[in-house]
Design an enzyme around this catalytic site. Structure first.
Site, PDB file in Angstrom:
ATOM      1  N   TRP A 333       0.745  -1.281   0.026  1.00 58.24           N
ATOM      2  CA  TRP A 333      -0.048   0.057   0.078  1.00 58.24           C
ATOM      3  C   TRP A 333       0.835   1.215   0.030  1.00 58.24           C
ATOM      4  O   TRP A 333       0.489   2.226  -0.499  1.00 58.24           O
ATOM      5  CB  TRP A 333      -0.835  -0.184   1.299  1.00 58.24           C
ATOM      6  CG  TRP A 333      -1.767   1.161   1.251  1.00 58.24           C
ATOM      7  CD1 TRP A 333      -2.973   1.221   0.804  1.00 58.24           C
ATOM      8  CD2 TRP A 333      -1.420   2.430   1.910  1.00 58.24           C
ATOM      9  NE1 TRP A 333      -3.731   2.466   1.090  1.00 58.24           N
ATOM     10  CE2 TRP A 333      -2.622   3.386   2.007  1.00 58.24           C
ATOM     11  CE3 TRP A 333      -0.326   3.073   2.768  1.00 58.24           C
ATOM     12  CZ2 TRP A 333      -2.595   4.649   2.468  1.00 58.24           C
ATOM     13  CZ3 TRP A 333      -0.501   4.373   3.217  1.00 58.24           C
ATOM     14  CH2 TRP A 333      -1.642   5.081   2.920  1.00 58.24           C
ATOM     15  N   HIS A 334       2.129   1.203   0.730  1.00 58.11           N
ATOM     16  CA  HIS A 334       2.775   2.230   0.839  1.00 58.11           C
ATOM     17  C   HIS A 334       3.658   2.944  -0.630  1.00 58.11           C
ATOM     18  O   HIS A 334       4.045   3.843  -0.582  1.00 58.11           O
ATOM     19  CB  HIS A 334       3.798   2.279   1.814  1.00 58.11           C
ATOM     20  CG  HIS A 334       3.136   2.470   3.423  1.00 58.11           C
ATOM     21  ND1 HIS A 334       2.749   1.390   3.811  1.00 58.11           N
ATOM     22  CD2 HIS A 334       3.150   3.534   4.120  1.00 58.11           C
ATOM     23  CE1 HIS A 334       2.357   2.086   5.090  1.00 58.11           C
ATOM     24  NE2 HIS A 334       2.723   3.365   5.064  1.00 58.11           N
ATOM     25  N   GLY A 335       3.702   1.641  -1.428  1.00 56.59           N
ATOM     26  CA  GLY A 335       4.602   2.115  -2.579  1.00 56.59           C
ATOM     27  C   GLY A 335       4.694   0.850  -3.640  1.00 56.59           C
ATOM     28  O   GLY A 335       4.934  -0.304  -2.797  1.00 56.59           O
ATOM     29  N   PHE A 488       2.191   8.261  -1.451  1.00 57.99           N
ATOM     30  CA  PHE A 488       1.403   6.980  -1.376  1.00 57.99           C
ATOM     31  C   PHE A 488      -0.066   7.104  -1.802  1.00 57.99           C
ATOM     32  O   PHE A 488      -0.749   6.070  -1.596  1.00 57.99           O
ATOM     33  CB  PHE A 488       1.494   6.435   0.206  1.00 57.99           C
ATOM     34  CG  PHE A 488       2.821   6.681   0.490  1.00 57.99           C
ATOM     35  CD1 PHE A 488       3.964   5.956  -0.120  1.00 57.99           C
ATOM     36  CD2 PHE A 488       3.070   7.287   1.746  1.00 57.99           C
ATOM     37  CE1 PHE A 488       5.264   6.082   0.413  1.00 57.99           C
ATOM     38  CE2 PHE A 488       4.370   7.502   2.110  1.00 57.99           C
ATOM     39  CZ  PHE A 488       5.360   6.757   1.537  1.00 57.99           C
TER      40      PHE A 488
END
Length: 488
Positions: A333-335, A488
């Site tokens: 999810w963060h990248g 993000f």
């Protein structure tokens, strides 16, 4: 446009608030907020505002279909389609290029990799829309009949770009029947200015110091260095350790500042968003840390992934598998980068060890020892998080322990630390609840002392003004003003 810009603070937000107050009636106020929210989003992503509108429209239809379907099968089909559409779009925009690059590395195909731009805030508003559709399916909320109101929920500029992830059921009443109260306006202004100062005064300087100490501080020997890895290999041990500490402060101050400003703006307009941070660096375990850090994301994965997978109700093996899935997805999810996946799995391992070995005993560990353990664990986690290039990441880790042949310190590092030692102390205090407790102490004293009532009244008026002035001074002419979570 970012919250910590002079354009936003002195033009966009005052104009929005003025028209909002003039509007008086709720439908007109919602219209004002919706127009300003679309303008705010389109300011940075003119074409991708259409993506936000289209995804909201699709989920509006899916939720209505779920609510009006007569059979469970039709409800499930609509939910599945909603998940496919939302996750498919975020998959294309956020992970499309990453996936193709890895396929090319493994197979040589495709020969040309398209560069797909990442729409700002897509991770946040996608999760909000997904939570809305799932909650309608579960019967926890009624489907919103008005598309415009659902678009307001998904695109409200307070939290659309970088959270917190707001669930529809938490703000449904605010959207349809909120009341603006004067005391809440005052609390909201204070909360906004606290967040603004956190960002403009503290987080930005922490970030600049981190970059200076880790990457860009130059000496005569560094003048010919053009490669990042080569540059890092020359950095003194102390510079790398303190540089990462400043990054550790920056990422908390940066992101929690955004949440503070979102919560504050919400209060001034009658919205009540849940807290997103609870002083995570004072936690006593990794488990406790994730109850305090980015609470809206942690609870999203708990309620919409971990528990539906079975949580801890289906035996130890299934519990750890469920944890693995959650933390794999948290990293992703963060990248779209392997370092984020590694970062997520790093916390999966730590949380699994805490659950398997310590269990509830970890709560009985002396607070000092627990906090030291937590800070060390999180500190090295941020090393994994910061560097997408594994060679650079390993170079930093090696350099921190002197394995690059680098010196312990040098003159420029010592000079930088001496010049900023008081700022670093202030930054360290700011990530603890010390100032909050001081404010609570003054408020309690105001109940029994005329003098303390006066102090409290002066602070309530003066604090926002002082913080706004300090923030403005720092923002004028400052070209270093990133919001880390925009990516993000």
């Amino acid at each position: 446009m970012v919250f910590s810009s002079l354009l936003f603070v002195y033009a966009f937000l005052p104009a929005c608030f003025l028209l909002y107050i003039i509007a008086r009636k709720l439908p007109l106020r919602n219209a004002v907020l919706l127009v300003f929210s679309l303008v705010f989003y389109a300011w940075g992503e003119p074409k991708y505002v259409l993506l936000l509108i289209a995804m909201t429209f699709a989920d509006w239809l899916f939720a209505l279909l779920i609510q009006h379907s007569k059979t469970t099968g039709r409800k499930k089909s609509a939910l599945v389609f909603a998940c496919v559409v939302n996750l498919g779009l975020i998959g294309i925009f956020k992970y499309g290029t990453f996936t193709l690059l890895n396929l090319q590395h493994l197979t040589g195909l495709p020969s040309i990799i398209p560069q797909i731009a990442l729409p700002i805030g897509i991770s946040f508003y996608t999760f909000q829309l997904l939570s809305y559709v799932v909650d309608v399916y579960r019967g926890e909320v009624r489907a919103q009949k008005s598309f415009a109101l659902l678009l307001l929920y998904a695109g409200l500029f307070h939290q659309c770009i970088a959270g917190p992830i707001v669930r529809y059921k938490d703000v449904e009443r605010d959207i349809t029947s909120r009341v603006v109260r004067v005391p809440e306006i005052g609390r909201g202004i204070t909360r906004f200015t606290v967040g603004l100062a956190k960002k403009a005064v503290l987080a930005n300087l922490c970030g600049a110091l981190s970059d200076t100490l880790i990457l860009t501080q130059t000496t005569a020997a560094d003048a010919a260095v053009t490669d990042t890895l080569a540059l890092i290999s020359t950095r003194p041990v102390l510079a790398l350790w303190v540089g990462m500490l400043m990054y550790m402060f920056q990422i908390y101050l940066d992101f929690s500042a955004y949440s503070d400003m979102a919560i504050g703006m919400g209060l001034t307009m009658g919205f009540h968003y849940r807290e997103n941070f609870n002083y995570p660096y004072t936690a006593k375990s990794v488990t406790d840390f994730w109850r305090r850090w980015h609470i809206s994301l942690s609870t999203f994965f708990r309620d919409y992934v971990y528990i539906p997978l079975g949580g801890n109700r289906k035996g130890a093996a299934r519990t750890y598998f469920n944890l693995f899935i959650v933390w794999l997805l948290t990293g992703m999810w963060h990248g779209a980068s392997w370092n984020y996946i590694l970062w997520g799995l790093y916390f999966f391992v730590l949380l699994s060890l805490e659950k398997a070995i310590f269990g509830k005993k970890i709560d009985k560990i002396p607070a000092v020892l627990g906090r030291i353990y937590l800070l060390i664990a999180v500190y090295f986690g941020w090393v994994l998080f910061k560097f997408s290039d594994f060679n650079v990441m390993l170079g930093v880790l090696r350099g921190m322990f002197g394995l690059n042949g680098n010196a312990l310190t040098d003159f420029e590092t010592e000079t930088t630390l001496l010049n900023y030692v008081f700022f670093m102390i202030i930054a360290a205090v700011s990530v603890t609840p010390l100032m909050k407790k001081l404010g609570e102490l003054i408020s309690r004293g105001a109940a029994s002392s005329r003098f303390m009532r006066g102090v409290n009244a002066v602070l309530q008026i003066a604090l926002p003004i002082i913080l706004l002035l300090l923030s403005t001074i720092c923002l004028v002419g400052d070209s270093y003003n990133p919001f880390l979570y925009f990516q993000f």
